[in-house]
Write a protein that holds these residues in place. Structure first.
Motif, PDB file in Angstrom:
ATOM      1  N   HIS A   1     -14.542   4.305  -3.784  1.00 21.89           N
ATOM      2  CA  HIS A   1     -14.657   3.723  -2.453  1.00 21.89           C
ATOM      3  C   HIS A   1     -15.848   4.342  -1.728  1.00 21.89           C
ATOM      4  O   HIS A   1     -16.250   5.463  -2.011  1.00 21.89           O
TER       5      HIS A   1
ATOM      6  N   HIS B   1      -6.557   1.195   0.995  1.00 22.58           N
ATOM      7  CA  HIS B   1      -6.071   0.680  -0.288  1.00 22.58           C
ATOM      8  C   HIS B   1      -5.086   1.612  -0.986  1.00 22.58           C
ATOM      9  O   HIS B   1      -4.416   1.194  -1.937  1.00 22.58           O
TER      10      HIS B   1
ATOM     11  N   MET C   1       0.816  -1.208   0.000  1.00 20.92           N
ATOM     12  CA  MET C   1       0.000   0.000   0.000  1.00 20.92           C
ATOM     13  C   MET C   1       0.849   1.256   0.000  1.00 20.92           C
ATOM     14  O   MET C   1       0.335   2.358  -0.092  1.00 20.92           O
TER      15      MET C   1
END
Length: 383
Positions: A62, A71, A1
């Motif tokens: 999202h 993420h 990430m």
């Protein structure tokens, strides 16, 4: 990430509808020009498939910022979310390692503001507050003209505006027209949201932007509409080592006009129409001097700061004085309801309606001229 180092900064946006649509346009234009890489967006309505027009198809969607940050690690997070969510979401983005472009007001209280400052310092990150008028060259021009003695010694500052808002404005969301929502302060009042730029710009013109620069606040709030918060308010602000500032605004005008900031002096006055970036300098015996000024987009300014270290035009610390005024308004007396017999209802297309308070424009002008509140002037709309 972990973010991959790149010369092109990655940017994420929380809030793509409502005012967030302006961010969609700005991010899309810069994304296509290669000035930034718009990687992700968060909004509950995105999960339902409501994608705003123009949003690039490769932007990851999202449901909320927490899911986005799980993420992605964007260099910058832009927040165009409801007022009472600003502090928590900005803190989350800072702790994730992002700089933040935060819509105004930065927070809805002074305690939240102080906490957010501490978090930004601990994380070594920057917060740019979205007072777009502070991206203009005009406030600095006014300060320079004052310093040059163009209007003599300043005797006072004033700012305000007369706007109109229909019923649908106050029903646009569950937080609209609210002082509080549950245990959260919302602060959706006339001078803390729609005309907040008048307050922030006046403090910038007076060069008093820090929280400690405000030494007193007297609030005189009223409401024409059936809302919890104020829509017609006068405020007098005492400033550290400076002439005072008076503010007055309404959302129930019969005729809407340009909001403005004015510095009055012993030898004239300077008026800044901050939505237009226009300054008018008036000195007795001389023709008015009118100047128009450039404006830097605060997103571009934040990106430039990241690249060169140039000071931000609207840093979080520069919203301290504004937040202290906001805090006094929210923590002050409840708005006094205007007697309905004094109000005129105007039907609008689509079944909407607007309430007007005849004479409010003259009352606002009187406050700004005399530095006295509505109540001090003997204006009483409650009977």
């Amino acid at each position: 990430m972990s973010a991959v180092p790149t010369a092109v900064p990655t940017v994420a946006l929380a809030g793509v509808h409502g005012f967030g649509r302006t961010y969609v346009e700005r991010l899309t234009a810069r994304h296509r020009a290669g000035r930034l890489r718009w990687t992700a967006a968060a909004d509950p309505r995105l999960a339902a498939g409501e994608v705003p027009p123009g949003m690039p198809g490769d932007v990851a969607a999202h449901r909320d910022l927490a899911d986005l940050l799980a993420h992605h690690r964007p260099d910058v997070v832009a927040l165009a979310t409801p007022l009472h969510t600003h502090a928590d979401l900005a803190a989350a983005a800072l702790r994730a390692g992002s700089d933040v472009l935060l819509e105004k007001p930065a927070t809805t209280g002074l305690e939240e503001f102080t906490t957010l400052q501490r978090i930004a310092e601990e994380c070594g990150r920057q917060v740019q507050v979205g007072f777009q008028s502070l991206g203009s060259d005009a406030p600095a021009h006014v300060r320079a003209r004052i310093a040059a003695g163009r209007i003599g010694s300043v005797t006072g500052y004033a700012a305000g505006g007369c706007w109109q808002r229909p019923r649908s404005y106050f029903t646009r969301a569950d937080w609209a027209g609210r002082r509080r929502l549950g245990d959260r302060v919302v602060a959706d009042g006339v001078l803390t949201n729609p005309l907040a730029h008048a307050v922030a710009t006046a403090l910038a013109v007076a060069d008093r932007r820090g929280a400690d620069d405000v030494v007193s606040v007297l609030v005189d709030p009223h409401r024409v509409n059936d809302i919890e918060t104020d829509d017609t308010t006068a405020v007098r602000v005492g400033l550290r080592d400076s002439p005072g500032l008076v503010l007055a605004g309404t959302l129930a005008a019969s005729e809407a006009g340009e909001p403005f900031v004015v510095a009055r002096g012993t030898g004239g006055r300077i008026t800044l129409y901050y939505t237009l970036d226009v300054v008018v300098e008036e000195v007795p015996g001389r023709p008015p001097l009118v100047s128009r000024h450039d404006r830097t987009d605060l997103l571009d300014d934040l990106l430039e700061h990241r690249a060169s270290g140039r000071p931000l035009l609207s840093p979080l610390a520069g919203s301290g004085a504004f937040t202290r005024v906001l805090d006094a308004i929210v923590g002050g007396p409840a708005p006094r309801p205007v007697d309905p017999v004094r109000v005129r209802a105007v039907d609008l297309p689509g079944g909407d309606r607007r309430l007007e308070l005849p004479g409010v424009e003259e009352a606002v002008a009187a406050v700004l001229e005399t530095h006295r509140t509505f109540t001090e002037l003997g204006v009483d709309w409650t009977r």
